[in-house]
Design an enzyme around this catalytic site. Structure first.
Site, mmCIF file in Angstrom:
data_model
loop_
_atom_site.group_PDB
_atom_site.id
_atom_site.type_symbol
_atom_site.label_atom_id
_atom_site.label_comp_id
_atom_site.label_asym_id
_atom_site.label_seq_id
_atom_site.Cartn_x
_atom_site.Cartn_y
_atom_site.Cartn_z
ATOM 1 C CG ASP A 167 34.091 60.894 -104.437
ATOM 2 O OD1 ASP A 167 33.603 60.076 -105.233
ATOM 3 O OD2 ASP A 167 34.075 62.121 -104.627
ATOM 4 C CE LYS A 227 30.000 55.395 -102.760
ATOM 5 N NZ LYS A 227 30.729 56.629 -102.451
ATOM 6 N N GLY A 237 31.491 57.586 -109.328
ATOM 7 C CA GLY A 237 32.761 57.163 -109.926
ATOM 8 C C GLY A 237 33.418 56.267 -108.902
ATOM 9 C CG HIS A 238 31.609 53.471 -107.191
ATOM 10 N ND1 HIS A 238 30.549 52.691 -106.814
ATOM 11 C CD2 HIS A 238 31.294 54.742 -106.802
ATOM 12 C CE1 HIS A 238 29.633 53.458 -106.229
ATOM 13 N NE2 HIS A 238 30.063 54.699 -106.228
ATOM 14 C CD GLN A 277 25.399 59.310 -106.078
ATOM 15 O OE1 GLN A 277 24.372 58.664 -105.950
ATOM 16 N NE2 GLN A 277 26.170 59.172 -107.133
HETATM 17 P P1 GDP Z 1 33.964 55.804 -104.271
HETATM 18 O O1 GDP Z 1 33.200 56.742 -105.142
HETATM 19 O O2 GDP Z 1 33.417 55.766 -102.875
HETATM 20 O O3 GDP Z 1 34.100 54.443 -104.846
HETATM 21 O O4 GDP Z 1 35.427 56.430 -104.133
HETATM 22 P P2 GDP Z 1 36.306 57.014 -105.361
HETATM 23 O O5 GDP Z 1 36.773 55.883 -106.202
HETATM 24 O O6 GDP Z 1 35.610 58.121 -106.034
HETATM 25 O O7 GDP Z 1 37.491 57.693 -104.562
HETATM 26 C C1 GDP Z 1 38.307 56.975 -103.682
HETATM 27 C C2 GDP Z 1 39.753 57.116 -104.129
HETATM 28 O O8 GDP Z 1 40.609 56.700 -103.082
HETATM 29 C C3 GDP Z 1 40.107 56.256 -105.313
HETATM 30 O O9 GDP Z 1 41.095 56.905 -106.058
HETATM 31 C C4 GDP Z 1 40.682 54.994 -104.668
HETATM 32 O O10 GDP Z 1 41.613 54.310 -105.504
HETATM 33 C C5 GDP Z 1 41.375 55.569 -103.481
HETATM 34 N N1 GDP Z 1 41.432 54.727 -102.282
HETATM 35 C C6 GDP Z 1 40.469 53.908 -101.772
HETATM 36 N N2 GDP Z 1 40.879 53.411 -100.580
HETATM 37 C C7 GDP Z 1 42.097 53.925 -100.342
HETATM 38 C C8 GDP Z 1 43.030 53.806 -99.253
HETATM 39 O O11 GDP Z 1 42.790 53.157 -98.251
HETATM 40 N N3 GDP Z 1 44.213 54.514 -99.359
HETATM 41 C C9 GDP Z 1 44.496 55.282 -100.454
HETATM 42 N N4 GDP Z 1 45.662 55.923 -100.481
HETATM 43 N N5 GDP Z 1 43.647 55.394 -101.486
HETATM 44 C C10 GDP Z 1 42.462 54.752 -101.414
HETATM 45 P P1 IMO Z 2 30.319 58.410 -105.674
HETATM 46 O O1 IMO Z 2 29.350 57.273 -105.841
HETATM 47 C C1 IMO Z 2 30.909 62.599 -104.625
HETATM 48 C C2 IMO Z 2 27.740 65.391 -105.727
HETATM 49 C C3 IMO Z 2 28.039 66.420 -106.795
HETATM 50 C C4 IMO Z 2 27.132 67.542 -106.343
HETATM 51 C C5 IMO Z 2 25.900 66.809 -105.830
HETATM 52 C C6 IMO Z 2 24.787 66.664 -106.858
HETATM 53 O O2 IMO Z 2 31.484 58.350 -106.568
HETATM 54 O O3 IMO Z 2 30.670 58.586 -104.236
HETATM 55 P P2 IMO Z 2 24.414 65.254 -109.068
HETATM 56 O O4 IMO Z 2 25.290 65.011 -110.255
HETATM 57 O O5 IMO Z 2 24.032 64.020 -108.334
HETATM 58 O O6 IMO Z 2 23.236 66.105 -109.390
HETATM 59 O O7 IMO Z 2 25.308 66.148 -108.065
HETATM 60 O O8 IMO Z 2 26.347 65.526 -105.460
HETATM 61 N N1 IMO Z 2 27.976 63.989 -106.122
HETATM 62 C C7 IMO Z 2 29.003 63.253 -105.696
HETATM 63 N N2 IMO Z 2 30.039 63.591 -104.907
HETATM 64 N N3 IMO Z 2 30.773 61.331 -105.070
HETATM 65 C C8 IMO Z 2 29.730 60.968 -105.819
HETATM 66 O O9 IMO Z 2 29.480 59.694 -106.180
HETATM 67 C C9 IMO Z 2 28.794 61.964 -106.216
HETATM 68 N N4 IMO Z 2 27.687 61.972 -106.974
HETATM 69 C C10 IMO Z 2 27.185 63.218 -106.905
HETATM 70 O O10 IMO Z 2 29.385 66.796 -106.773
HETATM 71 O O11 IMO Z 2 27.706 68.224 -105.252
HETATM 72 MG MG MG Z 3 33.537 58.380 -106.378
#
Ligand code: GDP
Ligand code: IMO
Ligand code: MG
Length: 420
Positions: free
Chosen positions: A12, A15, A39-40, A221
């Protein structure tokens, strides 16, 4: 030539947004591992979308998006996601390709994930319950079904055989839930999947590379969730690091050039497991609320803490990171004081490495304090005009990690990113 974008923390890191930002410079965007546990999040205009299976380059016209062999694929999630991107005008039938070696997540994998987590009680991993662990177990256990098998006339027989094996395991767990409706949905989604572009992923991508196309490999991840080098057993089941690009896409290591590592300006973790710099106080609550730190896939509140430079240094080492993108710097805007962890105290001794089993030792993180910048940076688009306090913070990180921070993301929007 292949560049990589991957997470340096526990996932998270942002990415999705960063892949979407860089995608314009590439011809092919390829996911190399993970599955719908990812979840991107990205923004198209002012509309937010969360991708779980489809690479984050899909909103760029005429870019090829590949779901690589190292991914585990949930056809039900993919079908829903294709509908969602189509509502934005994306022609996924043209731009989305799936490797025939990609393993399928079956409804029974999801059930097994749930049953296994329940059986662990307090020791649970905190899995997203998407069936990731069981699907990768069937891959390494040499039982799994792959996308290419869908085109085989014996697919149903193979499915029934594996289904029966899973049922025996579920019976052992005393799992009672009826999964018939999942199966109906699954078979519908398989019909949908058969109509997509299924390719031989390794020839597909190597031919693209040979023809001079630029490839961006998108990780899911984060490095600290890697099955080999993460905080085992509180990890996911795939190779989330640069090495996973080679095994997940079928490309040679010499083809990889830039490794772009993403870190938040602080740190989060969702699910169980060690997190030395976690804040259980109001600063942790502040980061969670200001950063809207709730899981993109499960909605669970994310655990929040200060950035951990020992973990970041480790992640840079195992990945060969060549440049860092720091996201969510704007979330620190409201803080008077910022901290970074620059060593661990373990049994009274100062250490600067990740211990074998983080959760079996008591880590007392040591911090260096910085003055906060107390300025709204979300509209700044030039590093020169960033507050001096931020530059001090970034300079310290650069010196410590010895990998340059090249970009700072200062908001969720597509254009909110500043080159350093
Ligand atoms: P990912 O799994 O690495 O793609 O990250 P996620 O989408 O799960 O979580 C990142 C969250 O931070 C999302 O809600 C994005 O919209 C938000 N986000 C990404 N970059 C920034 C930033 O620079 N500032 C803020 N405020 N939000 C950001
Ligand atoms: P993105 O790509 C954050 C965590 C789960 C759990 C562990 C194992 O959005 O960054 P799993 O479902 O893979 O068996 O879970 O890994 N986890 C993540 N945490 N971002 C993710 O993906 C994750 N994918 C799995 O919360 O601790
Ligand atoms: Mg994510």
């Amino acid at each position: 030539m292949v560049d990589v974008i991957l997470g340096l923390q526990w996932g998270d890191e942002g990415k999705g947004k960063i892949v979407d930002f860089f995608a314009k410079n590439y011809d092919v965007i390829a996911r190399f591992q993970g599955g719908p546990n990812a979840g991107h999040t990205l923004y198209v205009g002012d509309k937010k979308i969360v991708l779980h299976q489809i690479p984050s380059g899909i909103f760029h016209e005429d870019k090829t998006n590949l779901i690589g062999s190292g991914v585990v694929l949930d056809a039900i999630t993919l079908k829903k996601e294709c509908d969602a991107v189509a509502s934005f005008g994306v022609d996924y039938k043209k731009n989305l390709f799936i490797s025939e070696r990609t393993h399928l997540i079956l409804p029974t994998h999801r059930a097994l994930d749930k049953a296994s987590e329940l059986s662990k009680g307090d020791g649970k991993i905190g899995s997203t319950l998407k069936g990731i662990g069981p699907a990768y177990m069937d891959k390494t256990g040499r039982n799994g079904l792959r996308v290419g098998d869908l085109l085989d006339k014996n697919f149903t027989t193979q499915y029934i055989k594996l289904r029966m094996k899973h049922q025996r395991l579920l019976d052992n767990f005393n799992f009672q839930e009826d999964i018939t409706s999942w199966e109906e949905e699954f078979f519908e989604a398989l019909d949908f999947l058969r109509d997509l572009k299924i390719v031989n992923g390794e020839y597909f991508i190597n031919e693209k590379i040979a023809a001079g196309n630029r490839v961006l490999a998108e990780g899911a991840q984060g490095s600290m969730l890697d099955v080999d080098f993460g905080t085992f057993p509180y990890v996911t089941s795939s190779s989330t690091i640069t090495a996973g690009v080679c095994s997940g896409l079928g490309i040679a290591p010499q083809k990889i050039k830039e490794v772009i590592g993403i870190t938040k300006a602080y740190c989060t973790r969702v699910g169980s497991g060690p997190f030395p710099t976690e804040l259980m106080d109001e600063t942790g609550d502040f980061l969670r609320n200001a950063g809207n730190e709730f899981g993109s896939t499960t909605g669970r509140p994310r655990r929040c803490g200060w950035i951990d430079l020992i973990a970041l240094q480790f992640a840079c080492m195992i990945n060969g990171v060549t440049q860092i993108v720091m996201t969510k710097a704007d979330i620190l805007d409201g803080l008077d004081e910022l901290k970074v962890c620059n060593s661990y105290l373990i049994n009274g001794e100062e250490k600067n490495y990740i211990p074998f089993q983080m959760n079996r030792v008591k880590i007392d993180p040591q911090f260096k304090s910085f003055e906060g910048w107390k300025t709204d940076i979300s509209a700044i688009n030039n590093y020169d005009t960033m507050p001096a306090e931020m530059k001090t913070y970034i300079d310290y990180l650069n010196n410590f990690i010895k990998v340059p921070v090249k970009y700072i993301s200062n908001g969720p929007g597509r254009e909110q990113i500043v080159s350093v």
